[in-house]
Design a protein around this motif. Structure first.
Motif, PDB file in Angstrom:
ATOM      1  N   LEU A  49       3.606  11.410   8.288  1.00 38.35           N
ATOM      2  CA  LEU A  49       3.878  10.364   7.299  1.00 38.35           C
ATOM      3  C   LEU A  49       3.015   9.137   7.565  1.00 38.35           C
ATOM      4  O   LEU A  49       2.371   8.611   6.652  1.00 38.35           O
ATOM      5  N   ARG A  50       2.999   8.666   8.805  1.00 35.88           N
ATOM      6  CA  ARG A  50       2.206   7.472   9.149  1.00 35.88           C
ATOM      7  C   ARG A  50       0.743   7.659   8.792  1.00 35.88           C
ATOM      8  O   ARG A  50       0.141   6.824   8.116  1.00 35.88           O
ATOM      9  N   TRP A  63       7.121  12.116  11.342  1.00 34.27           N
ATOM     10  CA  TRP A  63       6.760  10.697  11.262  1.00 34.27           C
ATOM     11  C   TRP A  63       5.262  10.496  11.464  1.00 34.27           C
ATOM     12  O   TRP A  63       4.638   9.708  10.760  1.00 34.27           O
ATOM     13  N   MET A  86       3.047   0.446  11.581  1.00 39.71           N
ATOM     14  CA  MET A  86       4.034   1.522  11.530  1.00 39.71           C
ATOM     15  C   MET A  86       4.388   2.022  12.930  1.00 39.71           C
ATOM     16  O   MET A  86       5.542   2.376  13.192  1.00 39.71           O
ATOM     17  N   VAL A  97      -3.696   6.453   2.523  1.00 38.85           N
ATOM     18  CA  VAL A  97      -3.603   5.973   1.135  1.00 38.85           C
ATOM     19  C   VAL A  97      -3.720   4.453   1.099  1.00 38.85           C
ATOM     20  O   VAL A  97      -4.412   3.894   0.256  1.00 38.85           O
ATOM     21  N   TRP A  98      -3.035   3.781   2.023  1.00 38.39           N
ATOM     22  CA  TRP A  98      -3.072   2.313   2.060  1.00 38.39           C
ATOM     23  C   TRP A  98      -4.506   1.818   2.201  1.00 38.39           C
ATOM     24  O   TRP A  98      -4.903   0.835   1.567  1.00 38.39           O
ATOM     25  N   GLU A 110      -0.791   9.840   6.804  1.00 37.43           N
ATOM     26  CA  GLU A 110      -1.061  10.019   5.373  1.00 37.43           C
ATOM     27  C   GLU A 110      -0.831   8.724   4.597  1.00 37.43           C
ATOM     28  O   GLU A 110      -1.614   8.364   3.731  1.00 37.43           O
ATOM     29  N   HIS A 111       0.263   8.029   4.906  1.00 41.86           N
ATOM     30  CA  HIS A 111       0.549   6.770   4.224  1.00 41.86           C
ATOM     31  C   HIS A 111      -0.568   5.754   4.471  1.00 41.86           C
ATOM     32  O   HIS A 111      -1.030   5.098   3.542  1.00 41.86           O
ATOM     33  N   CYS A 112      -0.991   5.655   5.710  1.00 42.72           N
ATOM     34  CA  CYS A 112      -2.035   4.684   6.032  1.00 42.72           C
ATOM     35  C   CYS A 112      -3.381   5.087   5.437  1.00 42.72           C
ATOM     36  O   CYS A 112      -4.185   4.222   5.068  1.00 42.72           O
ATOM     37  N   CYS A 151      -2.526  -0.644   9.405  1.00 43.09           N
ATOM     38  CA  CYS A 151      -1.337   0.042   8.903  1.00 43.09           C
ATOM     39  C   CYS A 151      -0.738   0.923   9.994  1.00 43.09           C
ATOM     40  O   CYS A 151       0.474   0.897  10.238  1.00 43.09           O
ATOM     41  N   LYS A 152      -1.565   1.695  10.678  1.00 41.12           N
ATOM     42  CA  LYS A 152      -1.063   2.562  11.744  1.00 41.12           C
ATOM     43  C   LYS A 152      -0.447   1.743  12.876  1.00 41.12           C
ATOM     44  O   LYS A 152       0.569   2.137  13.446  1.00 41.12           O
TER      45      LYS A 152
END
Length: 131
Positions: A86-87, A83, A115, A93-94, A89-91, A111-112
């Motif tokens: 994921l958090r 997780w 999440m 990109v966001w 890397e996703h953030c 974002c972080k």
């Protein structure tokens, strides 16, 4: 001579009071408030983690040792490591919505924070007995 905005930014200490209306702050201060907000959420996650881990050790690990599957604790630790990746890397990109801009850190930390707060609720939901 330093300009008034730069001087204010140098003296700015993010906290609940200074960040209460961060939308009216200069960008650097908004970024600092977003980072501070994430630090608060991360501290709450770190305080929640040992409580949830203890619950999983007590309620979701020992009684199932006979089936040779990973314990609840092992699975929770693996899930948390995944997780976090994921958090982050996703953030990352966001935040590319403002890639290279002064608001990129704001998007990343916001974002972080979102999440992380969601994850705290997910972890707390694991502690519901007798569902």
């Amino acid at each position: 001579m330093l300009g008034p905005i730069l001087l204010a930014a140098m003296q700015f200490i993010p906290n609940a009071t200074t960040c209460a209306d961060s939308g009216n702050l200069p960008q650097q201060m908004m970024n600092a408030c977003a980072a501070w907000d994430f630090e608060q959420a991360d501290a709450e996650l770190n305080a929640t983690w040992p409580v949830v881990l203890d619950y999983v050790r007590t309620h979701l690990s020992e009684e199932f040792a006979w089936d040779e599957r990973p314990s609840g604790e092992e699975r929770l630790r693996a899930a948390q490591r995944a997780w976090i990746t994921l958090r982050d890397e996703h953030c990352g990109v966001w935040a590319y919505h403002m890639r290279g801009g002064t608001a990129e850190p704001l998007l990343f930390h916001a974002c972080k924070t979102r999440m992380t707060r969601e994850r705290i609720e997910e972890l707390r939901a694991l502690m519901i007995e007798d569902q």
